[in-house]
Design an enzyme around this catalytic site. Structure first.
Site, PDB file in Angstrom:
ATOM      1  CB  VAL A 113      73.232 118.051 -22.933  1.00 44.19           C
ATOM      2  CG1 VAL A 113      74.574 117.621 -23.453  1.00 44.19           C
ATOM      3  CG2 VAL A 113      73.110 117.777 -21.451  1.00 44.19           C
ATOM      4  CB  ALA A 114      68.878 119.725 -21.237  1.00 47.91           C
ATOM      5  CB  SER A 115      69.114 125.300 -21.093  1.00 49.21           C
ATOM      6  OG  SER A 115      68.760 126.495 -20.476  1.00 49.21           O
ATOM      7  CB  ALA A 119      68.265 122.335 -13.291  1.00 53.09           C
ATOM      8  CD  GLN A 120      72.628 126.218 -18.540  1.00 50.56           C
ATOM      9  OE1 GLN A 120      71.817 127.132 -18.398  1.00 50.56           O
ATOM     10  NE2 GLN A 120      73.865 126.428 -18.899  1.00 50.56           N
ATOM     11  CB  VAL A 121      71.659 118.904 -18.110  1.00 55.57           C
ATOM     12  CG1 VAL A 121      72.430 117.591 -18.003  1.00 55.57           C
ATOM     13  CG2 VAL A 121      70.386 118.844 -17.278  1.00 55.57           C
ATOM     14  CE  LYS A 147      67.444 118.516 -13.305  1.00 58.97           C
ATOM     15  NZ  LYS A 147      66.342 117.537 -13.272  1.00 58.97           N
ATOM     16  CG  ASP A 281      57.266 116.099 -15.179  1.00 57.14           C
ATOM     17  OD1 ASP A 281      56.334 116.411 -15.947  1.00 57.14           O
ATOM     18  OD2 ASP A 281      58.311 116.774 -15.074  1.00 57.14           O
TER      19      ASP A 281
END
Lengths: 452, 113
Positions: A113-115, A119-121, A147, A281
């Site tokens: 879902v995210a990269s 990290a990658q999720v 994650k 952040d």
């Protein structure tokens, strides 16, 4: 020169060479030239991978050290990289748990879902119910976000960091940099990266955040599944909703964005002034709006901390903004570690006075970013070192203001902070040590009034 | 001597009365100024602070009156923060144990496998 060192040098040199026409071979006016170099540097950082992407993010929060053009470019640095094949991520999971992803979760989705650079999720479902540190039990079958630190990310980042440090030492030795201390910056970066590479820290902060806001139904953070969490894998509740960058979709779904802006800003002030720990952040991709109209804080990779004394001092700096009192801003900044040398005090004070005069917008609201970031630039221009925590907080407040104003242009962030700053100053006024120190003078003044 | 003592107490009473009136006036100014009041300068800040303190005072008064009438304190929906903190710490410890247990299982799987 090692092969990676050569690659770094060549990548930066190639991008800078590519920027020569835009900079008219160094003959373009200052701003245009700086913007061209900054764009080239940002692109080379994106080419060079995780360590440089993270370094760029650190530069983006240091307007005291770097030019406006470079800070703006690094703000737009995309921490989004092509995803790794699921097999590589599954290998990390296997190494961390000694079991296959399919044995640990139901329906582990190979499509991420995210990269991002570190990290990658991936999405998955809980096999059995889990009781989190705080909040309701996550039922079996609940969607979770897994994650995973990208394989080799840590070694690559540390290797690149060592090379960058050697190069920075060379720059310092040859006196090619004056205003910035690149070695100190890289050391600070290494520390922040250590924290970010251990996902358990992020999980612990998410738990703490959820607990701190337990009485606020409109603010939340994901619950962590500790039985499926290690330093390199973090399993947490999947938050459905829209990123703040997709706010139009939330608005179309009936979410009250004005109320959200005010409440989001208030929640941030509470983090800073009540708890002394805050999400440092914050950008639209790290803030979610849920369909129920709640604000979900995600990705606690960078967290700022303030001691009670620092909270009082930062409150006084904000009060200086309200009262347009340059002297007060300088006095309390000094207490926060911003030491202006005696021969620069006058220059900084008059620059600060001009900044304070230009802080009120046409609609009467105050522009915190104008003051805060301008102050950092002013200090940098006068060779005053700014402690990283101070810079981080000012930058975070300016970011919160920017995010809130995008939703609600009339918001005054200083007014949002008022109930909190008032309490902080009130508590400081009642501090027994301070009372003991100030009471004799106060009594003398009262007696003078009475006998006048 | 007696006169001095009387004058001292009279001065004390006068100071108290003046301070009380001053505080009441500050509270009413702070209430009237509303959320933007702080921007009026240091005096306005003190007025705002006085208004906040007055709010707390009203809550305290209500709680004390309720206690005097033998009633349970008003339920404000807030739990004891110290107790909550303790529950959180226990929860955190449970989380850490869960993570340790998962690591032990990993070691066992590795040894077996």
């Amino acid at each position: 020169m090692g092969s990676r060192e050569r690659q770094i040098t060549l990548t930066i040199a190639r991008r800078l060479a590519g920027a020569l026409p835009a900079a008219r071979f160094g003959l373009a006016p200052g701003r245009v030239r700086r913007a061209a170099w900054a764009r080239a540097l940002r692109r080379s950082f994106e080419d060079l991978g995780p360590a440089f992407v993270k370094l760029g993010q650190l530069i983006s929060v240091r307007p005291d050290e770097f030019s406006d053009e470079l800070v703006a470019e690094m703000e737009s640095l995309q921490d989004s990289v092509p995803p790794l094949p699921a097999a590589a991520i599954r290998e990390v999971i296997q190494a961390e748990f000694g079991a296959d992803a399919d044995a640990l979760w139901d329906g582990f989705d190979d499509e991420p879902v995210a990269s991002a650079s570190i990290a990658q999720v991936h999405r998955a479902r809980l096999r059995e119910a889990y009781r989190p540190v705080w909040g309701d039990v996550l039922p079996a079958g609940a969607d979770v976000a897994v994650k995973v630190v990208r394989p080799g990310a840590e070694a690559t980042v540390r290797g690149d960091l060592a090379i960058a440090r050697r190069m920075a030492e060379g720059l310092v030795r040859r006196r090619l940099v004056r205003r910035v201390d690149p070695v100190a910056l890289l050391d600070e970066f290494a520390e922040s990266l250590d924290r970010e590479l251990d996902l358990r820290r992020e999980g612990r902060f998410s738990d703490r955040f959820r607990f701190d806001f337990r009485d606020d139904a409109r603010v939340t953070s994901p619950r962590v599944v500790w039985s499926r969490t290690t330093a390199r894998v973090l399993t947490m509740e999947f938050v459905e909703g829209w990123r703040l960058s997709e706010i139009d979709a939330a608005r179309a779904a009936g979410v009250d964005c004005f109320a959200l802006a005010v409440h989001g800003a208030t929640a941030f002030m509470r983090q800073v002034f009540v708890y002394g720990r805050y999400h440092a952040d914050l950008h639209p991709a790290n803030l979610f709006v849920t369909p129920e109209g709640r604000i979900a804080y995600l990705d606690f990779g960078i967290v700022g901390y303030l001691t009670p004394a620092e909270r009082v001092n930062i409150t006084q700096v904000m009060a200086a903004l309200v009262y347009r009192d340059a002297e007060r801003a300088l006095r309390y900044s000094d207490a926060l570690g911003v030491h202006v040398p005696a021969d620069r005090v006058e220059a900084v004070r008059s620059g600060l006075g001009r900044l304070l005069d230009g802080t009120t917008r046409a609609d009467g609201t105050r522009d915190f970013a104008h003051f805060g970031l301008g102050f950092l630039r002013l200090l940098g221009a006068n060779g005053v070192a700014v402690p990283s925590g101070y810079g981080l907080l000012i930058k975070s407040l300016a970011t919160v203001e920017g995010v809130a104003r995008a939703l609600y242009p009339e918001i005054d962030i200083v007014d949002t902070a008022r109930p909190f700053t008032t309490r902080v100053l009130g508590a400081a006024m009642g501090d027994p040590a301070r009372l003991r120190e100030r009471l004799p003078a106060a009594l003398r003044a009262a007696l003078r009034e009475l006998t006048a | 001597m007696t006169d001095d003592v009387m004058r001292f107490f009279a001065a004390w009473m006068l100071t108290h009365e003046a301070a009380d009136e001053g505080l009441k006036a500050a509270v009413s100014r702070g209430d009237a100024a509303g959320p933007g009041g702080m921007s009026g300068g240091p005096d306005a800040f003190v007025d705002g602070l006085a208004a906040l303190v007055a709010e707390e005072k009203e809550k305290l008064k209500a709680a004390l009156e309720a206690r005097a009438r033998g009633e349970e304190p008003l339920d404000t929906g807030q739990r004891d923060p110290a107790l909550d903190e303790l529950r959180f710490e226990v929860g955190e410890m449970r989380g850490r144990l869960d993570a340790i247990e998962a690591q032990l299982e990993t070691i066992l799987r590795t040894l077996r496998g």
